[in-house]
Design a protein around this motif. Structure first.
Motif, PDB file in Angstrom:
ATOM      1  N   ALA A 219     -12.454 -11.899   8.690  1.00  0.00           N
ATOM      2  CA  ALA A 219     -11.896 -11.853   7.338  1.00  0.00           C
ATOM      3  C   ALA A 219     -10.528 -11.168   7.355  1.00  0.00           C
ATOM      4  N   LEU A 220      -9.678 -11.603   6.447  1.00  0.00           N
ATOM      5  CA  LEU A 220      -8.358 -10.994   6.356  1.00  0.00           C
ATOM      6  C   LEU A 220      -8.492  -9.544   5.897  1.00  0.00           C
ATOM      7  N   PRO A 221      -7.636  -8.665   6.405  1.00  0.00           N
ATOM      8  CA  PRO A 221      -7.667  -7.274   5.924  1.00  0.00           C
ATOM      9  C   PRO A 221      -7.170  -7.228   4.488  1.00  0.00           C
ATOM     10  N   PRO A 222      -7.480  -6.168   3.786  1.00  0.00           N
ATOM     11  CA  PRO A 222      -6.975  -6.036   2.408  1.00  0.00           C
ATOM     12  C   PRO A 222      -5.455  -5.933   2.392  1.00  0.00           C
ATOM     13  N   PRO A 223      -4.826  -6.288   1.293  1.00  0.00           N
ATOM     14  CA  PRO A 223      -3.351  -6.229   1.240  1.00  0.00           C
ATOM     15  C   PRO A 223      -2.857  -4.795   1.346  1.00  0.00           C
ATOM     16  N   PHE A 224      -1.622  -4.662   1.796  1.00  0.00           N
ATOM     17  CA  PHE A 224      -1.010  -3.341   1.892  1.00  0.00           C
ATOM     18  C   PHE A 224      -0.923  -2.714   0.501  1.00  0.00           C
ATOM     19  N   PRO A 225      -0.986  -1.399   0.433  1.00  0.00           N
ATOM     20  CA  PRO A 225      -0.848  -0.746  -0.885  1.00  0.00           C
ATOM     21  C   PRO A 225       0.532  -0.977  -1.465  1.00  0.00           C
ATOM     22  N   ALA A 226       0.606  -1.012  -2.779  1.00  0.00           N
ATOM     23  CA  ALA A 226       1.890  -1.219  -3.460  1.00  0.00           C
ATOM     24  C   ALA A 226       2.770   0.011  -3.288  1.00  0.00           C
ATOM     25  N   PRO A 227       4.089  -0.158  -3.190  1.00  0.00           N
ATOM     26  CA  PRO A 227       4.990   1.007  -3.115  1.00  0.00           C
ATOM     27  C   PRO A 227       4.949   1.796  -4.414  1.00  0.00           C
ATOM     28  N   GLU A 228       5.404   3.038  -4.342  1.00  0.00           N
ATOM     29  CA  GLU A 228       5.358   3.899  -5.525  1.00  0.00           C
ATOM     30  C   GLU A 228       6.264   3.392  -6.629  1.00  0.00           C
ATOM     31  N   ARG A 229       7.394   2.783  -6.274  1.00  0.00           N
ATOM     32  CA  ARG A 229       8.352   2.332  -7.277  1.00  0.00           C
ATOM     33  C   ARG A 229       9.057   1.085  -6.773  1.00  0.00           C
ATOM     34  N   PRO A 230       9.661   0.321  -7.658  1.00  0.00           N
ATOM     35  CA  PRO A 230      10.401  -0.862  -7.207  1.00  0.00           C
ATOM     36  C   PRO A 230      11.585  -0.470  -6.329  1.00  0.00           C
ATOM     37  N   GLY A 231      11.950  -1.346  -5.419  1.00  0.00           N
ATOM     38  CA  GLY A 231      13.104  -1.101  -4.578  1.00  0.00           C
ATOM     39  C   GLY A 231      14.398  -1.406  -5.309  1.00  0.00           C
TER      40      GLY A 231
END
Length: 429
Positions: A219-231
């Motif tokens: 199974a695919l790993p879970p997605p990476f966590p979202a960054p704290e703020r937009p770039g």
């Protein structure tokens, strides 16, 4: 390749030899903003035209730039030149720290500065460019114009210096080039040291061999966590024929913010907005007073795109800052509220010493004050000049009509409304 003569300077004093004659207009957005600040200051367009001709004719001698001051001798109609100055407020240490932090946060900002480019977002972060009234001219000539033609000529020639080197603007605001670069280097080194010593996040992975083998795959790993703020987007280059750098920067920043919100909340915060609501939202996110030329250009573009006037947009921005989309709805849509809080508001106002409010739909109006009841159950305060039916949002909404009427925050973020005989709050012509 810079076309300016090599200047003699220590870090907080730079002297540039005479630039000579040149007729073409300024070539960078920040040079244009500098000229705009001069032209908004001027009381007499004829003196500006004479000053422009003096600059184009090479009447301005060597220019010396120090923190808060630009000085040169300008040749006029008399044999002896006039000593002319432009004064500009320097930035406080706290504001400089904010500017340097903003530049160090994005490697593209540092690269742009080293390439003699000034990103819009960095300049707007601390109001680096002068706004209306920020430039103070002074000249030894007998002309009492504001500015006189000699000061105008110096300002037009200064724009040429800024075109070639935005660090001249930083020096006017109080910091030299080497001083600024050294501070950025220290911040960048500290940031890199933190990144080097920060432990790598423990993210689940799948071995490449397992991922490509035939048959059952893991199974695919879970997605990476979202960054704290937009770039932050990279600074777009200002090139002939290229799209407007401000528009590109704005579009990229908006896309990053919407993508971050969608990633973290699963919802697009602006998907349900109409074109007009989205235009008001964009304008409300920018300064409401002392606007830079880039912000004025944004307002002008939004007015053209929506077919609204500058006053329409300014009033809507005040409503949006007061209560978001609900505040804009209160401004634009009268409605008939049910009995209850609305009916109890007039006796409550009279008991608090505010009699004489006349009801109409969701509005209670007195000669210079008005309260509008929103669909969200809040009372929104409005004001108008005496004798004028020209209502502008003021203050913050509350559930108590007396409180909404009486509280006026000291740092009101709404744009100023036009004076009865004055222009719209933003002259977008």
């Amino acid at each position: 390749m810079s076309t300016l003569p090599t200047s003699r300077h220590d870090d907080r004093r730079r002297t540039f030899p005479p630039l000579g004659a040149r007729s073409e207009a300024t070539g960078t957005w920040w040079g244009g903003a500098w000229v705009t600040a001069l032209e908004e200051l001027a009381l007499d367009p004829a003196r500006l035209a004479r000053g422009r001709a003096y600059a184009a004719g090479g009447h301005v001698d060597a220019i010396t730039v120090t923190p808060g001051r630009i000085t040169a001798y300008v040749h006029g109609s008399r044999p002896r030149p006039y000593r002319t100055q432009l004064r500009l407020r320097t930035l406080s240490d706290e504001v400089w720290e904010d500017f340097l932090d903003g530049a160090a946060e994005d490697p593209a900002h540092i690269a742009a500065l080293l390439d003699k480019d000034l990103p819009h977002t960095l300049a707007d972060r601390v109001d680096l460019l002068p706004g209306p009234g920020d430039l103070v001219p002074d000249c030894s000539c007998p002309d009492d114009g504001y500015p006189c033609k000699h000061a105008a000529a110096l300002c037009y020639q200064t724009a040429r210096l800024l075109d070639e080197d935005p660090f001249v603007l930083l020096l006017m605001r109080g910091r030299g080039e080497q001083e600024t670069l050294a501070a950025l280097t220290r911040r960048n080194s500290a940031r890199m040291a933190v990144e080097r010593h920060s432990p790598a996040p423990d993210l689940p992975t799948v071995a490449a061999r397992e991922a490509v083998r035939t048959g059952a795959r893991p199974a695919l790993p879970p997605p990476f966590p979202a960054p704290e703020r937009p770039g932050h987007p990279p600074a777009p280059p200002a090139m002939p024929g290229a799209p407007d750098p401000l528009a590109l920067d704005l579009l990229a920043s908006e896309a990053a913010a919407r993508a971050h919100a969608l990633l973290t909340t699963g919802e697009d915060p602006v998907a349900a907005l109409s074109t007009w609501q989205d235009a008001v939202r964009l304008a409300a996110a920018h300064p409401g007073s002392g606007m830079t030329s880039t912000t004025r250009a944004l307002y002008a573009g939004l007015c053209r795109a929506t077919g609204r006037t500058a006053t329409d947009l300014a009033r809507a921005v005040a409503a949006w800052r007061q209560g978001g989309s609900a505040g804009l709805d209160v401004l634009e849509t009268p409605w008939d509220p049910p009995a209850g809080p609305f009916d109890r508001a007039r006796p409550a106002l009279a008991a608090a010493g505010h009699p004489g409010f006349r009801p109409w739909r969701n509005q209670l109006s007195a000669p210079t004050s008005q309260l509008r009841y929103g669909r969200d159950g809040l009372w929104y305060p409005y004001e108008s000049d005496p004798g004028r039916d020209d209502w502008w949002p003021r203050g913050r909404p509350t559930r108590d009509p007396v409180e909404a009427l009486e509280i006026r925050p000291g740092a009101d973020t709404a744009p100023d409304r036009p004076s009865p005989a004055g222009p719209a709050p933003y002259d977008l012509s």
